[in-house]
Design a protein around this motif. Structure first.
Motif, short mmCIF file in Angstrom:
data_model
loop_
_atom_site.label_atom_id
_atom_site.label_comp_id
_atom_site.label_asym_id
_atom_site.label_seq_id
_atom_site.Cartn_x
_atom_site.Cartn_y
_atom_site.Cartn_z
N ALA A 1 12.25 105.25 6.03
CA ALA A 1 12.33 106.64 6.47
C ALA A 1 13.37 107.35 5.63
CB ALA A 1 12.71 106.71 7.94
N ILE A 2 13.03 108.54 5.14
CA ILE A 2 13.98 109.33 4.37
C ILE A 2 14.05 110.73 4.95
CG2 ILE A 2 13.54 107.99 2.27
CD1 ILE A 2 11.94 110.34 1.17
N ASP A 3 15.16 111.42 4.66
CA ASP A 3 15.32 112.80 5.11
C ASP A 3 15.03 113.75 3.94
OD1 ASP A 3 17.57 112.89 3.46
OD2 ASP A 3 19.01 112.85 5.11
N PRO A 4 15.11 115.08 4.14
CA PRO A 4 14.77 116.01 3.07
C PRO A 4 15.63 115.89 1.81
CG PRO A 4 14.70 117.13 5.18
CD PRO A 4 15.29 115.77 5.43
N SER A 5 16.80 115.25 1.91
CA SER A 5 17.63 115.03 0.72
C SER A 5 17.24 113.77 -0.03
CB SER A 5 19.11 114.95 1.12
OG SER A 5 19.39 113.72 1.79
N GLY A 6 16.35 112.97 0.56
CA GLY A 6 15.96 111.70 -0.04
C GLY A 6 16.78 110.52 0.45
N LYS A 7 17.72 110.76 1.34
CA LYS A 7 18.54 109.67 1.87
C LYS A 7 17.70 108.74 2.72
CE LYS A 7 22.55 108.75 4.85
NZ LYS A 7 23.60 109.36 5.70
N VAL A 8 17.87 107.43 2.53
CA VAL A 8 17.17 106.44 3.34
C VAL A 8 17.86 106.34 4.69
CG1 VAL A 8 16.52 104.02 3.55
CG2 VAL A 8 16.35 105.15 1.33
N LEU A 9 17.10 106.59 5.75
CA LEU A 9 17.64 106.56 7.10
C LEU A 9 17.46 105.21 7.77
CD1 LEU A 9 16.28 110.02 8.30
CD2 LEU A 9 18.53 109.51 7.33
N GLY A 10 16.54 104.42 7.26
CA GLY A 10 16.29 103.12 7.84
C GLY A 10 15.11 102.45 7.18
N ALA A 11 14.97 101.15 7.39
CA ALA A 11 13.86 100.38 6.83
C ALA A 11 13.49 99.28 7.79
CB ALA A 11 14.25 99.81 5.46
N ALA A 12 12.24 98.84 7.74
CA ALA A 12 11.77 97.76 8.60
C ALA A 12 10.58 97.09 7.94
CB ALA A 12 11.38 98.30 9.98
N THR A 13 10.31 95.84 8.31
CA THR A 13 9.18 95.11 7.76
C THR A 13 8.27 94.63 8.89
OG1 THR A 13 10.39 93.01 7.77
CG2 THR A 13 10.47 94.32 5.75
N GLY A 14 7.03 94.35 8.52
CA GLY A 14 6.06 93.81 9.47
C GLY A 14 5.28 92.68 8.83
N ALA A 15 5.13 91.58 9.55
CA ALA A 15 4.43 90.40 9.02
C ALA A 15 2.92 90.55 9.18
CB ALA A 15 4.92 89.15 9.74
N TYR A 16 2.19 89.72 8.43
CA TYR A 16 0.73 89.68 8.51
C TYR A 16 0.33 88.42 9.28
CZ TYR A 16 1.12 92.93 4.54
OH TYR A 16 1.44 93.98 3.71
N PRO A 17 0.02 88.53 10.56
CA PRO A 17 -0.33 87.34 11.34
C PRO A 17 -1.54 86.61 10.75
CG PRO A 17 0.01 89.25 12.77
CD PRO A 17 -0.03 89.76 11.36
N GLY A 18 -1.44 85.30 10.66
CA GLY A 18 -2.56 84.49 10.19
C GLY A 18 -2.78 84.48 8.70
N ALA A 19 -1.87 85.08 7.91
CA ALA A 19 -2.09 85.21 6.47
C ALA A 19 -2.19 83.86 5.78
CB ALA A 19 -0.96 86.04 5.84
N GLY A 20 -1.53 82.85 6.32
CA GLY A 20 -1.55 81.53 5.68
C GLY A 20 -2.93 80.90 5.65
N GLY A 21 -3.84 81.36 6.50
CA GLY A 21 -5.17 80.79 6.53
C GLY A 21 -6.23 81.58 5.80
N TRP A 22 -5.83 82.62 5.10
CA TRP A 22 -6.82 83.43 4.39
C TRP A 22 -7.38 82.69 3.18
CZ3 TRP A 22 -3.46 88.50 4.05
CH2 TRP A 22 -3.39 89.08 5.32
N PRO A 23 -8.67 82.84 2.88
CA PRO A 23 -9.21 82.27 1.64
C PRO A 23 -8.56 82.94 0.43
CG PRO A 23 -10.97 82.97 3.15
CD PRO A 23 -9.69 83.52 3.68
N ALA A 24 -8.54 82.24 -0.70
CA ALA A 24 -7.94 82.79 -1.92
C ALA A 24 -8.63 84.09 -2.31
CB ALA A 24 -8.06 81.78 -3.05
#
Length: 456
Positions: free
Chosen positions: A18-41
């Motif tokens: 998230a950034i504000d109008p000045s471009g300052k980063v207000l925060g960050a977060a990540t999200g995992a991909y459930p089940g990704a280890g079982g995907w075909p190549a």
């Protein structure tokens, strides 16, 4: 507090900033991909991508004040999702890989079949959040046949509906290998009515966020792959170089991607059993030039500048006194030599290199790149420039600044940077010449036979 949210759909997780109008980063977060280890190549379940995006955006929403002014999602490309359901074909699939991005998309569409209703991955995700069925395209990019009505990066394409549940996406019961759906009544957690903005592929967004809008500025987007993109004046003669429109008016970008940079470190962790931080520490204790050990980083073939998918990685110069640190150092240096080989193939000057992605978090790797390319390296405080670039697109949709291609360089905010000055070394110049010669020899040995260790 005013804020917009940008999301980068990465190879291993979704990252939102998230950034504000000045471009300052207000925060960050990540999200995992459930089940990704079982995907075909080369394939993926797009519903898990959606779960990762929702996790990242909702987590970030808890860290900022008020509702966001706009949301934009960009990410890996070329990747095609069948709108009617089923596994996506990702950019790591060999379908069309030797062609242009448009040709690769169309090869992926053909692989999915005539009734797949193809969508770019970020367009599919935005449609799930409430946008219309659109085709987000960077300025100057040709439209993709059958991928929906075109929308320019930075254009508002809909509003969050706020009422859907992940259970609707995964099904009431789920399936074998599916991530578990949320319980009854659990929603996306996104407020209704937030503008959704057309995105772009991750590299283009990183160019924008890295300020690759002035001739001579270059970017290595980092991540599992990487590459080199250099800004040039649109009026310059580019010959037969692959060229795309830069984020600023009057600026083009030339260069090309590589296949395996961060991926080489991932491979090394697998074969040594040592985590990346430990490998980087060991590499720092090895002399410049890795005592003659050289790695050709071709685990999945190579794109620029050789464009030969059948190449395979090589390790040259191992001796009985070499250990994991030598291999790690040679991997870092091999990636830098690969960037230098792209730079040497371009008839344009390189004044400064911006390093992004997870490799930019290693001061050692950034210093090696500065020394090998013999130019200053900028390290942004927000290394996920693709997410920051998606936030720039969201800000354009909110009316905070112009969309890409509509203004001169310097018209958009950038994350603050740390500058690494180069220390050119004769050992790097000599080893780079050997790196190029070894690559030439590897190509001469190539036959029409399939590799014994094919790319997944």
């Amino acid at each position: 507090m005013n804020a917009v949210i940008g999301v980068d759909l990465g190879s291993n997780s979704a990252r939102a900033v998230a950034i504000d109008p000045s471009g300052k980063v207000l925060g960050a977060a990540t999200g995992a991909y459930p089940g990704a280890g079982g995907w075909p190549a080369g394939r993926a379940d797009p519903r898990a991508w959606l779960a990762g995006v929702v996790e990242a955006v909702t987590a970030l929403g808890e860290r900022i004040t008020g509702r966001p002014e706009a949301i934009c999602v960009g990410g890996q490309s070329p990747t095609t999702v069948p709108a009617g359901g089923g596994l996506a074909v990702t950019c790591r699939h060999p379908a069309g890989v030797t062609g242009s991005p448009v040709e690769q998309h169309h090869a992926q569409r053909a692989l999915l079949g005539p009734d797949a209703e193809p969508r770019q991955v970020y367009d599919w995700l935005m449609a799930r959040l409430g946008a219309g069925e659109r085709q987000s395209r960077w300025p100057g990019d040709p439209s993709l046949k059958g991928y929906g009505r075109r929308a320019a990066t930075g254009e508002v394409i809909g509003l969050t509906d706020g009422g859907r549940r992940l259970a609707e996406v995964f099904g009431a019961q789920g399936g074998r290998g599916d991530p578990p759906p949320p319980g009854p009544g659990e929603g996306y957690g996104l407020p209704a009515g937030v503008p959704l903005v057309a995105g772009a592929q991750d590299a283009y967004l990183a160019f924008w966020a890295g300020g690759i809008d002035t001739p001579g500025r270059a970017l290595d987007p980092g991540g599992r792959t990487g590459g080199l993109a250099v800004a040039v004046a649109s009026s310059a003669a580019h010959g037969d170089l692959y060229t795309l429109a830069g984020p600023a008016r009057g600026v083009d970008i030339v260069g090309g991607p590589v296949s395996s940079h961060g991926l080489m470190l991932e491979w090394l962790t697998m074969v040594t059993g040592r985590p990346v931080p430990e490998l980087l520490e060991l590499a720092g204790a090895v002399p410049h030039g890795a005592d003659g050990v050289i790695v050709l980083p071709y685990l999945e073939g190579e794109r620029a500048p050789r464009w030969n998918r059948r190449l395979r990685a090589e390790i040259v110069g191992l001796g009985s006194g070499c250990g994991p640190g030598h291999l790690a150092r040679a991997v870092l240096e091999g990636a830098a030599y690969g960037l230098r080989s792209i730079a040497d193939s371009l008839p344009v000057p390189l004044d400064v290199l911006v390093c992004a992605g997870s490799p930019a978090r290693s001061p050692l790797w950034c210093q090696i790149k500065a020394d090998v390319l013999e130019v200053p390296v900028e390290i942004p405080a927000e290394t996920d420039l693709a997410a920051y670039g998606a936030a720039l697109a969201a800000g354009a949709g909110a009316g905070w600044w112009p969309p890409p291609g509509a203004a001169p360089g310097g018209s958009w905010p950038r994350p603050p940077v740390t500058v690494v000055e180069p220390a050119p070394r004769s050992v790097y110049r000599e080893t780079y010449r050997r790196f190029v010669s070894l690559g030439d020899a590897a190509e001469l040995r190539m036959t029409d036979k399939e590799s014994l260790c094919p790319t997944p």
